[in-house]
Scaffold this motif. Sequence first.
Motif, PDB file in Angstrom:
ATOM      1  N   VAL A   1       0.871  -1.222  -0.201  1.00  0.00           N
ATOM      2  CA  VAL A   1      -0.061   0.094  -0.093  1.00  0.00           C
ATOM      3  C   VAL A   1       0.852   1.294  -0.012  1.00  0.00           C
ATOM      4  CG1 VAL A   1      -1.744   1.407   1.266  1.00  0.00           C
ATOM      5  CG2 VAL A   1      -1.834  -1.181   1.100  1.00  0.00           C
ATOM      6  N   HIS A   2       0.362   2.177  -0.809  1.00  0.00           N
ATOM      7  CA  HIS A   2       1.530   3.200  -1.120  1.00  0.00           C
ATOM      8  C   HIS A   2       0.561   4.201  -1.610  1.00  0.00           C
ATOM      9  CE1 HIS A   2       2.203   1.423  -4.884  1.00  0.00           C
ATOM     10  NE2 HIS A   2       2.484   2.319  -5.402  1.00  0.00           N
ATOM     11  N   CYS A   3       1.406   5.610  -2.121  1.00  0.00           N
ATOM     12  CA  CYS A   3       0.664   6.615  -2.749  1.00  0.00           C
ATOM     13  C   CYS A   3       1.851   7.406  -3.314  1.00  0.00           C
ATOM     14  CB  CYS A   3      -0.262   7.324  -1.745  1.00  0.00           C
ATOM     15  SG  CYS A   3       0.379   8.375  -0.625  1.00  0.00           S
ATOM     16  N   HIS A   4       1.466   8.363  -3.871  1.00  0.00           N
ATOM     17  CA  HIS A   4       2.271   9.567  -4.624  1.00  0.00           C
ATOM     18  C   HIS A   4       1.913  11.037  -4.434  1.00  0.00           C
ATOM     19  CE1 HIS A   4       3.969   5.796  -6.540  1.00  0.00           C
ATOM     20  NE2 HIS A   4       2.386   5.487  -7.150  1.00  0.00           N
ATOM     21  N   PRO A   5       3.084  11.666  -4.161  1.00  0.00           N
ATOM     22  CA  PRO A   5       2.566  13.122  -4.004  1.00  0.00           C
ATOM     23  C   PRO A   5       2.175  13.784  -5.157  1.00  0.00           C
ATOM     24  CG  PRO A   5       5.063  12.981  -4.125  1.00  0.00           C
ATOM     25  CD  PRO A   5       4.427  11.665  -4.210  1.00  0.00           C
ATOM     26  N   SER A   6       1.385  15.095  -4.847  1.00  0.00           N
ATOM     27  CA  SER A   6       0.744  15.751  -5.957  1.00  0.00           C
ATOM     28  C   SER A   6       1.889  16.780  -6.478  1.00  0.00           C
ATOM     29  CB  SER A   6      -0.462  16.561  -5.430  1.00  0.00           C
ATOM     30  OG  SER A   6       0.148  17.533  -4.353  1.00  0.00           O
ATOM     31  N   ASN A   7       1.707  17.630  -7.687  1.00  0.00           N
ATOM     32  CA  ASN A   7       2.590  18.556  -8.054  1.00  0.00           C
ATOM     33  C   ASN A   7       2.697  19.543  -6.965  1.00  0.00           C
ATOM     34  OD1 ASN A   7       2.224  17.468 -10.688  1.00  0.00           O
ATOM     35  ND2 ASN A   7       1.168  18.858 -11.507  1.00  0.00           N
ATOM     36  N   SER A   8       1.749  20.188  -6.094  1.00  0.00           N
ATOM     37  CA  SER A   8       1.908  21.175  -5.230  1.00  0.00           C
ATOM     38  C   SER A   8       2.899  20.697  -4.084  1.00  0.00           C
ATOM     39  CB  SER A   8       0.736  21.580  -4.535  1.00  0.00           C
ATOM     40  OG  SER A   8      -0.072  20.726  -4.102  1.00  0.00           O
ATOM     41  N   PHE A   9       2.609  19.155  -3.479  1.00  0.00           N
ATOM     42  CA  PHE A   9       3.439  18.728  -2.498  1.00  0.00           C
ATOM     43  C   PHE A   9       4.848  18.381  -2.881  1.00  0.00           C
ATOM     44  CE2 PHE A   9       5.336  15.280  -0.045  1.00  0.00           C
ATOM     45  CZ  PHE A   9       4.996  15.492   1.257  1.00  0.00           C
ATOM     46  N   ALA A  10       5.077  18.032  -4.313  1.00  0.00           N
ATOM     47  CA  ALA A  10       6.537  17.882  -4.931  1.00  0.00           C
ATOM     48  C   ALA A  10       7.213  19.261  -4.872  1.00  0.00           C
ATOM     49  CB  ALA A  10       6.386  17.294  -6.306  1.00  0.00           C
TER      50      ALA A  10
ATOM     51  N   VAL B   1      -1.130  11.941   1.514  1.00  0.00           N
ATOM     52  CA  VAL B   1      -1.971  10.975   1.437  1.00  0.00           C
ATOM     53  C   VAL B   1      -3.552  11.456   1.298  1.00  0.00           C
ATOM     54  CG1 VAL B   1      -3.017   8.762   2.645  1.00  0.00           C
ATOM     55  CG2 VAL B   1      -0.796   9.316   2.925  1.00  0.00           C
ATOM     56  N   ASP B   2      -4.250  11.026   0.418  1.00  0.00           N
ATOM     57  CA  ASP B   2      -5.797  11.372   0.121  1.00  0.00           C
ATOM     58  C   ASP B   2      -6.743  10.600   1.155  1.00  0.00           C
ATOM     59  OD1 ASP B   2      -8.255  11.807  -0.474  1.00  0.00           O
ATOM     60  OD2 ASP B   2      -8.104  11.419  -2.526  1.00  0.00           O
ATOM     61  N   LEU B   3      -7.153  11.245   2.122  1.00  0.00           N
ATOM     62  CA  LEU B   3      -7.827  10.565   3.445  1.00  0.00           C
ATOM     63  C   LEU B   3      -9.325  10.532   3.041  1.00  0.00           C
ATOM     64  CD1 LEU B   3      -6.076  12.766   6.463  1.00  0.00           C
ATOM     65  CD2 LEU B   3      -5.451  10.371   5.556  1.00  0.00           C
ATOM     66  N   ALA B   4      -9.799  11.053   2.041  1.00  0.00           N
ATOM     67  CA  ALA B   4     -11.211  10.736   1.677  1.00  0.00           C
ATOM     68  C   ALA B   4     -11.639   9.361   1.214  1.00  0.00           C
ATOM     69  CB  ALA B   4     -11.444  11.956   0.600  1.00  0.00           C
ATOM     70  N   GLY B   5     -12.940   9.149   1.531  1.00  0.00           N
ATOM     71  CA  GLY B   5     -13.429   7.957   1.115  1.00  0.00           C
ATOM     72  C   GLY B   5     -13.797   7.911  -0.437  1.00  0.00           C
ATOM     73  N   TRP B   6     -13.620   6.944  -1.188  1.00  0.00           N
ATOM     74  CA  TRP B   6     -13.801   6.722  -2.516  1.00  0.00           C
ATOM     75  C   TRP B   6     -15.111   5.841  -2.572  1.00  0.00           C
ATOM     76  CZ3 TRP B   6     -11.798   9.412  -6.942  1.00  0.00           C
ATOM     77  CH2 TRP B   6     -10.754  10.599  -6.521  1.00  0.00           C
ATOM     78  N   THR B   7     -16.159   6.122  -2.931  1.00  0.00           N
ATOM     79  CA  THR B   7     -17.287   5.278  -3.138  1.00  0.00           C
ATOM     80  C   THR B   7     -18.256   5.355  -4.425  1.00  0.00           C
ATOM     81  OG1 THR B   7     -18.786   6.282  -1.810  1.00  0.00           O
ATOM     82  CG2 THR B   7     -17.443   4.532  -0.771  1.00  0.00           C
ATOM     83  N   GLY B   8     -19.109   4.625  -4.834  1.00  0.00           N
ATOM     84  CA  GLY B   8     -20.184   4.997  -5.777  1.00  0.00           C
ATOM     85  C   GLY B   8     -19.551   5.618  -6.905  1.00  0.00           C
ATOM     86  N   ASP B   9     -20.025   6.796  -7.526  1.00  0.00           N
ATOM     87  CA  ASP B   9     -19.809   7.285  -8.961  1.00  0.00           C
ATOM     88  C   ASP B   9     -18.238   7.773  -8.637  1.00  0.00           C
ATOM     89  OD1 ASP B   9     -22.321   6.695  -9.749  1.00  0.00           O
ATOM     90  OD2 ASP B   9     -22.983   8.644  -9.561  1.00  0.00           O
ATOM     91  N   ARG B  10     -17.904   8.052  -7.531  1.00  0.00           N
ATOM     92  CA  ARG B  10     -16.495   8.900  -7.417  1.00  0.00           C
ATOM     93  C   ARG B  10     -15.375   7.555  -7.795  1.00  0.00           C
ATOM     94  NH1 ARG B  10     -13.178  11.222  -2.698  1.00  0.00           N
ATOM     95  NH2 ARG B  10     -12.208  13.074  -3.671  1.00  0.00           N
ATOM     96  N   LEU B  11     -15.758   6.488  -7.160  1.00  0.00           N
ATOM     97  CA  LEU B  11     -14.907   5.428  -7.499  1.00  0.00           C
ATOM     98  C   LEU B  11     -15.088   4.789  -8.842  1.00  0.00           C
ATOM     99  CD1 LEU B  11     -13.096   3.175  -6.555  1.00  0.00           C
ATOM    100  CD2 LEU B  11     -14.884   1.885  -5.790  1.00  0.00           C
ATOM    101  N   ASP B  12     -16.420   4.894  -9.532  1.00  0.00           N
ATOM    102  CA  ASP B  12     -16.647   4.499 -10.697  1.00  0.00           C
ATOM    103  C   ASP B  12     -15.735   5.098 -11.697  1.00  0.00           C
ATOM    104  OD1 ASP B  12     -18.176   2.458  -9.864  1.00  0.00           O
ATOM    105  OD2 ASP B  12     -19.668   3.067 -10.192  1.00  0.00           O
ATOM    106  N   SER B  13     -15.665   6.650 -11.624  1.00  0.00           N
ATOM    107  CA  SER B  13     -14.947   7.549 -12.285  1.00  0.00           C
ATOM    108  C   SER B  13     -13.306   7.121 -12.606  1.00  0.00           C
ATOM    109  CB  SER B  13     -15.059   8.857 -11.667  1.00  0.00           C
ATOM    110  OG  SER B  13     -14.305   9.262 -10.880  1.00  0.00           O
ATOM    111  N   LEU B  14     -12.848   6.266 -11.836  1.00  0.00           N
ATOM    112  CA  LEU B  14     -11.633   6.198 -11.937  1.00  0.00           C
ATOM    113  C   LEU B  14     -11.336   4.808 -12.966  1.00  0.00           C
ATOM    114  CD1 LEU B  14     -10.256   6.274  -8.245  1.00  0.00           C
ATOM    115  CD2 LEU B  14     -10.279   8.061  -9.887  1.00  0.00           C
ATOM    116  N   VAL B  15     -12.427   4.042 -12.974  1.00  0.00           N
ATOM    117  CA  VAL B  15     -12.208   2.652 -13.803  1.00  0.00           C
ATOM    118  C   VAL B  15     -13.140   2.969 -15.007  1.00  0.00           C
ATOM    119  CG1 VAL B  15     -12.465   0.193 -13.621  1.00  0.00           C
ATOM    120  CG2 VAL B  15     -12.201   1.570 -11.423  1.00  0.00           C
ATOM    121  N   ARG B  16     -12.296   2.242 -16.229  1.00  0.00           N
ATOM    122  CA  ARG B  16     -13.012   2.259 -17.445  1.00  0.00           C
ATOM    123  C   ARG B  16     -12.753   0.908 -17.927  1.00  0.00           C
ATOM    124  NH1 ARG B  16     -11.773   6.936 -21.683  1.00  0.00           N
ATOM    125  NH2 ARG B  16     -14.306   6.733 -22.010  1.00  0.00           N
TER     126      ARG B  16
END
Length: 352
Positions: free
Chosen positions: A114-123, A243-258
């Motif tokens: 489990v890992h994540c990556h920084p944003s442009n602003s963080f970098a 780290v993005d601490l928000a929950g990803w569910t429903g349409d928000r999660l679906d928007s990531l997958v095609r």
Amino acid sequence: MSPADGAERSTAREPIELPANQPKQFYRGGASIAALRGEPEAAADYGPEDWVASTTTLFGRDGTGLSTLPDGRLLRDAVAADPTGWLGPAHAAEFGADTALLVKLLDAGQRLPVHCHPSNSFAASHLNCRHGKTESWVVIGASGPDPTVYVGFREDVDAATVERWVSTQDSPAMLGALNAVPVRAGDTVFVPAGLPHAIGPGVFIVELQQPTDFSVTLEWQGFLDNQDAGHLGLGYPTALECVDLAGWTGDRLDSLVRHTHDRADPVVPLFSSQADPFFRADRLHADGELALDASFSVLVVLSGSGRLRSDGGELALHQGSTVVVPHAAGEARVDGDLVAVRCRPPVIGAGS
């Protein structure tokens, strides 16, 4: 070398097939990359990533990860010598000699941590770099009983909880908090910066990402040598701020997958417009002749064979070919019967 020869060499026009470029990693994999390329499986089992047309180095390792052209030059140096020829005038005006893209073949022989990556602003604030590391996965193979990726927390999590998971290395809690998403070949997953994620065993992808090697590894025990390898030299209290601490569910999660496995148009866009500020990718289904606009691009041929014809010349393509195409090659044509992924840099002006 004559002056004329030097001028010709300095202008990038010729599409170039690149050999494998597999810097050693901490996790197992690589058999699917070898099979795609039609090569014997490497004896070492720690070549799970092939960095294609890379001008990026592994974090903290100067030079490791860079692609070398057949003439012995580093691609990074060739682009620096002729950014307009390689990248086009609009891209060069925005990014200079920065391709703004890294493409990988990634074969997960085991579950990644489990890992994540920084944003442009963080970098920019903490790592003195214009780019963070947003990425997308184009699934080209999936084996085993349950090929799965893990993306985003299922519900909101507070920072203290994440800090506790990391300090105690509570792997079951970290993995269990993520959305488990089954995948198969033809699926794509967009992974914005900050989103905690992992890739399960048996998942084989073409990965497009911003051109950095910045990872904050929440689950380091059993993967990295020690915790100091997991926080980019910032210490976990600072690193975990990305780290993005928000929950990803429903349409928000679906928007990531095609899901594109059932599409066989000549050109199949693989990502939605949310990826435009970072990269673009299409799956090409060439049956006869297929025209491509002028662009710096990376081709990964998944099956079949054919030829790439452009102002820069003609190049044979076959399953496993990985090719870098300069913008100055001009409009190109793919002739033959093949399937390939075409990867390109961000849309200029899309913002990020």
